[in-house]
Write a protein that holds these residues in place. Structure first.
Motif, mmCIF file in Angstrom:
data_model
loop_
_atom_site.group_PDB
_atom_site.id
_atom_site.type_symbol
_atom_site.label_atom_id
_atom_site.label_comp_id
_atom_site.label_asym_id
_atom_site.label_seq_id
_atom_site.Cartn_x
_atom_site.Cartn_y
_atom_site.Cartn_z
ATOM 1 N N LEU A 191 1.233 -1.155 0.190
ATOM 2 C CA LEU A 191 -0.036 -0.508 -0.033
ATOM 3 C C LEU A 191 0.872 1.496 0.228
ATOM 4 O O LEU A 191 1.518 1.340 0.800
ATOM 5 N N ARG A 192 0.989 1.756 -1.165
ATOM 6 C CA ARG A 192 1.726 3.590 -1.520
ATOM 7 C C ARG A 192 0.618 4.353 -1.448
ATOM 8 O O ARG A 192 -0.313 4.565 -1.996
ATOM 9 N N PHE A 193 0.776 5.541 -0.683
ATOM 10 C CA PHE A 193 0.009 6.832 -0.212
ATOM 11 C C PHE A 193 0.669 7.431 -1.030
ATOM 12 O O PHE A 193 2.203 7.619 -1.317
ATOM 13 N N ILE A 194 0.452 8.390 -2.129
ATOM 14 C CA ILE A 194 0.417 10.011 -2.494
ATOM 15 C C ILE A 194 -0.196 11.072 -2.287
ATOM 16 O O ILE A 194 -1.263 10.839 -1.414
ATOM 17 N N THR A 195 0.462 12.204 -2.951
ATOM 18 C CA THR A 195 -0.680 13.356 -2.743
ATOM 19 C C THR A 195 -0.617 14.244 -3.902
ATOM 20 O O THR A 195 0.763 13.365 -5.196
ATOM 21 N N GLY A 196 -1.714 14.957 -4.111
ATOM 22 C CA GLY A 196 -1.416 15.384 -5.535
ATOM 23 C C GLY A 196 -2.768 15.465 -6.143
ATOM 24 O O GLY A 196 -3.151 14.803 -5.939
ATOM 25 N N ARG A 197 -2.798 16.161 -7.486
ATOM 26 C CA ARG A 197 -3.653 15.967 -8.771
ATOM 27 C C ARG A 197 -3.726 14.637 -9.096
ATOM 28 O O ARG A 197 -3.456 13.751 -9.471
ATOM 29 N N ARG A 209 7.467 7.744 4.559
ATOM 30 C CA ARG A 209 8.267 6.757 5.563
ATOM 31 C C ARG A 209 7.586 5.367 5.630
ATOM 32 O O ARG A 209 6.234 5.212 5.410
ATOM 33 N N PRO A 210 8.295 4.667 5.523
ATOM 34 C CA PRO A 210 8.072 3.364 5.816
ATOM 35 C C PRO A 210 7.041 2.442 7.261
ATOM 36 O O PRO A 210 7.187 3.039 8.315
ATOM 37 N N GLU A 211 6.010 1.709 6.840
ATOM 38 C CA GLU A 211 5.517 1.150 8.322
ATOM 39 C C GLU A 211 5.186 -0.896 7.842
ATOM 40 O O GLU A 211 5.160 -0.358 5.888
ATOM 41 N N MET A 212 5.077 -1.408 8.533
ATOM 42 C CA MET A 212 4.643 -2.435 8.694
ATOM 43 C C MET A 212 2.849 -3.259 8.749
ATOM 44 O O MET A 212 3.566 -4.717 8.232
ATOM 45 N N GLU A 213 2.350 -1.693 9.049
ATOM 46 C CA GLU A 213 0.955 -2.738 8.817
ATOM 47 C C GLU A 213 0.001 -1.462 8.726
ATOM 48 O O GLU A 213 0.816 -0.570 9.385
#
Length: 595
Positions: A303-309, A372-376
């Motif tokens: 699961l990767r989070f981004i921002t922007g249009r 930042r990485p997270e594990m869950e």
């Protein structure tokens, strides 16, 4: 009269890649849906200009494989990364020049009933999914294919990936649903049971119905070209489509066949998945990317989070590098990052929204928001923190404080009220799933006697100077932190809870779940706020707006269908009951710093 099919297949080798236009793909799983349905769709195939077998990237949708991006959305195309612009670029899909130069084949198909594919136009239906399965399996066995197919695309071309992956087509090796809703009802059509009609109409009229197979005038409108097989009459066109603007208003509950036919079991998805969620997609895709990640059965999921249009990050160089790395791992067996090794790549890549770089400023956001990485997910160290509603319209963290006694009221169907916290004394990160609990009633107002109540909850970030911090929304518009919705007659929670029921209210939205809303009766309800993230700096405040209709920052995502939002049912006074015997709070997921 039905149109007489022609062989439209042509091959063009004049450019940097081989283009096969209008390749016929037979539909093996489908049944005829129109008179003389030929059971085929047409695709463009973009191939490297060299001998060999290559992995394949497939898209399947209604927006027109032959409509150039610069025609479909000129303003957006002007802002796209130049490294991903080419003659055959198309809205929300991988650029064929880039991917063929990296030894991938791109297959871009018009779904049934759209563009150059005959049949009934019924987007997001089970019949549409049948066709996508056939396209994937066809691509896997072509002489230019290495037998491995990946799915990559934005929005529509992402949401469709979940459904087709659940069908497990032969050859499908991985998917990247990039900003793609996974739950047709909850994410897209009916927010908390309330019809999100304005976007559906805008989307369908502009991008889907305008590209129906057999529709005339497309050449004149610079919207691709008219079908070389002729034009259908208005009556034939109407018979050959299922109009979402009509169907979504007509059908209200998930146990109706309309929604049941679009449902699937997320746990059936077993291929590797990279789900990409945009924090700013607070009205459409964000929830689906996160709950899709949680629900799938894949052993390798990210699961990767981004921002922007909505339209641009897919083409950023750094994001394309992530796409290529993931696809290379599962389609080529080239995996220096370790995607295919469980535990080597952290499953969560979090983008943390901090400071205030403004909105619709891509470079400023990329500079300000660390990764930042997270594990869950949800993050295990989350501390769920309650902010209690006070009669004074404050939010108070102390459970021993006096909240006051009485009613806080606002008019329906368009009024609202806002509760604001005291300033944060220290920095606080919020990441995860907020909820709002309300003790609320519908009250008569003169001759207005309500029989329904809709709750719109908007989470807002106020800076130390008292100004709201806005974030980038889907079309570059300023949006608040997050939103949530609930139709109070659909307040019943599920009888089949998952682990997420400990965090958010899970609802089935069935016709059998409907409960009365009686004047003067107090209901204690939990409202799911869509997942969100920000860092509150010292002096910042959090605010929660509770309203009976859409509020500022809704853009094209209004809920204003005259039948669904009937003022005769909704009109009156909404009252929040505050006092020791009532529960009213905003629960935020606060993330302590890692030790």
């Amino acid at each position: 009269m039905p149109l007489a099919l022609k062989n439209l297949h042509v091959i063009d080798e004049s450019g940097p890649y081989v283009l096969e236009r209008d390749v016929d793909i037979p539909l093996k799983r489908s049944t005829p849906q129109t008179k003389d349905d030929p059971l085929l769709v047409r695709a463009n195939v973009y191939r490297p200009k060299k001998e060999g077998r290559f992995p394949v990237l497939c898209t399947y949708g209604p927006y027109g494989k032959d409509i150039p991006y610069e025609q479909f959305h000129a303003h957006s195309f002007a802002d796209v990364n130049p490294n991903h612009k080419s003659k055959h670029s198309a809205w929300e899909t991988p650029d064929p020049l880039y991917w063929t130069s990296n030894d991938y084949v791109v297959v871009r198909a018009d779904e049934r009933g759209s563009g150059n594919s005959p049949g009934k136009l019924d987007s997001m239906s089970s019949a549409t999914c049948d066709g996508f399965v056939d396209v994937v399996e066809w691509a896997a066995v072509q002489p230019w294919s290495n037998g491995k197919v990946g799915l990559l695309g934005i929005s529509y071309y992402a949401g469709s990936q979940w459904r087709v992956a659940a069908r497990k087509p032969a050859g499908l090796a991985c998917i990247i649903p990039w900003e793609g809703m996974s739950d047709y009802y909850r994410d897209r059509v009916r927010h908390g049971g309330i019809l999100s009609n304005a976007f559906i109409k805008y989307w369908y009229d502009r991008q889907v119905g305008s590209n129906q197979y057999g529709l005339g005038g497309r050449t004149e409108r610079n919207w691709g070209t008219d079908s070389l097989e002729g034009v259908l009459s208005a009556e034939e066109l109407a018979e050959n489509r299922a109009d979402q603007t009509i169907d979504t208003a007509k059908y209200k509950f998930r146990n109706e066949e309309y929604y049941k036919s679009r449902d699937y079991n997320m746990a059936d998805i077993e291929v590797p998945v990279l789900s990409v969620a945009n924090w700013g997609a607070i009205h459409l895709h964000l929830r689906g990317n996160i709950f899709g990640y949680l629900g799938i059965g894949s052993k390798l999921k990210y699961l990767r989070f981004i921002t922007g249009r909505h339209d641009l990050p897919f083409y950023y160089d750094e994001e394309v590098a992530v796409q290529k790395s993931f696809l290379d791992a599962f389609l080529k067996g080239v995996d220096p990052e370790g995607w295919s090794t469980p535990g080597k790549v952290p499953p969560i890549s979090l983008c943390v929204r901090r400071d205030n770089p403004g909105y619709n400023n891509p470079q400023a956001e990329r500079d300000a928001f660390p990764r930042r990485p997270e594990m869950e997910w949800p993050i295990a160290r989350t501390v769920y923190t309650d902010f209690n509603f006070c009669k004074s319209l404050q939010l108070e963290m102390s459970s021993t404080s006096e909240v006051g006694d009485g009613l806080v009221t606002y008019t329906a169907p368009k009024g609202g009220v806002t509760f604001v916290s005291t300033p944060f004394k220290t920095e606080a990160e919020m990441t995860g799933h907020p909820i709002v609990r309300l003790s609320i009633s519908a009250e008569a107002d003169g001759d207005k006697t309500p029989s329904e109540m809709d709750i719109f909850a908007t989470l807002r970030h106020i800076d130390a100077n008292g100004k709201e911090v806005f974030y980038t929304g889907a079309v570059g518009d300023p949006v608040p932190l997050a939103r949530g919705w609930l139709r109070v007659s659909l307040r019943a929670t599920t009888k089949n809870p998952t682990e997420m029921s400990n965090i958010v209210p899970e609802r089935d939205y069935l016709s059998t779940d409907v409960q009365p809303v009686n004047v003067g009766e107090v209901y204690t309800v939990d409202v799911e706020i869509w997942p969100t993230n920000c860092v509150f700096l010292p002096g910042d405040k959090v605010a929660i707006e509770i309203s009976s209709g859409d509020s500022e920052g809704v853009s094209v995502f209004e809920h204003n269908h005259p039948d669904d939002r009937d003022p005769e049912k909704l009109g009156g006074i909404n009252a929040i009951h505050i006092g020791k015997e009532f529960q009213n709070f905003l629960r935020l997921p606060i993330i302590p710093a890692k030790e």
